[in-house]
Scaffold this motif. Sequence first.
Motif, PDB file in Angstrom:
ATOM      1  N   GLY A 147       0.656  -1.288   0.074  1.00 21.03           N
ATOM      2  CA  GLY A 147       0.030   0.104   0.146  1.00 21.03           C
ATOM      3  C   GLY A 147       0.803   1.220  -0.044  1.00 21.03           C
ATOM      4  O   GLY A 147       0.346   2.310   0.078  1.00 21.03           O
ATOM      5  N   TYR A 148       2.274   1.223   0.093  1.00 17.98           N
ATOM      6  CA  TYR A 148       2.906   2.364  -0.297  1.00 17.98           C
ATOM      7  C   TYR A 148       4.168   2.042  -1.004  1.00 17.98           C
ATOM      8  O   TYR A 148       4.958   0.928  -1.122  1.00 17.98           O
ATOM      9  CB  TYR A 148       3.637   2.602   1.344  1.00 17.98           C
ATOM     10  N   GLU A 149       4.129   2.808  -1.995  1.00 15.10           N
ATOM     11  CA  GLU A 149       5.248   2.719  -3.053  1.00 15.10           C
ATOM     12  C   GLU A 149       5.349   1.326  -3.698  1.00 15.10           C
ATOM     13  O   GLU A 149       6.441   1.226  -4.113  1.00 15.10           O
ATOM     14  CB  GLU A 149       6.593   3.596  -2.761  1.00 15.10           C
ATOM     15  N   ASP A 150       4.341   0.461  -3.978  1.00 15.89           N
ATOM     16  CA  ASP A 150       4.382  -0.712  -4.401  1.00 15.89           C
ATOM     17  C   ASP A 150       5.019  -0.738  -5.877  1.00 15.89           C
ATOM     18  O   ASP A 150       4.584   0.141  -6.703  1.00 15.89           O
ATOM     19  CB  ASP A 150       2.997  -1.255  -4.545  1.00 15.89           C
ATOM     20  N   GLY A 151       5.855  -1.492  -6.121  1.00 16.71           N
ATOM     21  CA  GLY A 151       6.129  -1.595  -7.473  1.00 16.71           C
ATOM     22  C   GLY A 151       7.696  -0.779  -7.731  1.00 16.71           C
ATOM     23  O   GLY A 151       8.561  -0.908  -8.520  1.00 16.71           O
ATOM     24  N   LYS A 152       8.003  -0.284  -6.728  1.00 23.79           N
ATOM     25  CA  LYS A 152       9.435   0.697  -6.653  1.00 23.79           C
ATOM     26  C   LYS A 152      10.172  -0.132  -5.765  1.00 23.79           C
ATOM     27  O   LYS A 152      10.039  -0.806  -4.826  1.00 23.79           O
ATOM     28  CB  LYS A 152       9.007   2.145  -6.190  1.00 23.79           C
ATOM     29  N   LEU A 153      11.327   0.408  -5.996  1.00 21.43           N
ATOM     30  CA  LEU A 153      12.729  -0.086  -5.331  1.00 21.43           C
ATOM     31  C   LEU A 153      13.011   0.669  -3.971  1.00 21.43           C
ATOM     32  O   LEU A 153      12.699   1.667  -3.910  1.00 21.43           O
ATOM     33  CB  LEU A 153      13.920  -0.327  -6.056  1.00 21.43           C
TER      34      LEU A 153
END
Length: 150
Positions: free
Chosen positions: A34-40
């Motif tokens: 739910g927070y910055e999903d998909g990012k490293l």
Amino acid sequence: MSTTEKEWFRIYSAVYLLLVRENRLLLLRRTNTGYEDGKLSLVAGKMDGNEEVKQAAAREAWEESGVRVDPADLEVASVMHRNSDTGEWIDFFLTVKQWEGEPYNREPDKCSEMAWYPLDGLPEDMIPHVRQAVENVLAGVFYDSYGWQQ
């Protein structure tokens, strides 16, 4: 609470670990959080309270990547005061001198990828404040802020 008592301001805190091997940085791709999903991002997590910064970082190292870190092998390399939609944060970025074990993804429900990336070519799809903080550590900048109107 009486009318003369004021509620104290609350701030959140998190720890982030820079695990570096052969000039490569360990990064994790967030998923289902739910927070910055998909990012490293780095191996990281919220502080639970009643724990010192280095103890929290050592705990997170084990919980997320399965490596054992002695708090004595951690150094706070940068601090960031961050303003976000979830509140104000004090983020501690720690370098790891050494660790035991080979990192692996212990939280596949929250992390879809764990890989080593070159320090001199950080990926563009990092969480922005994390990328800024890593660049600060590499440049020797100890304090910075993020998300504030300038």
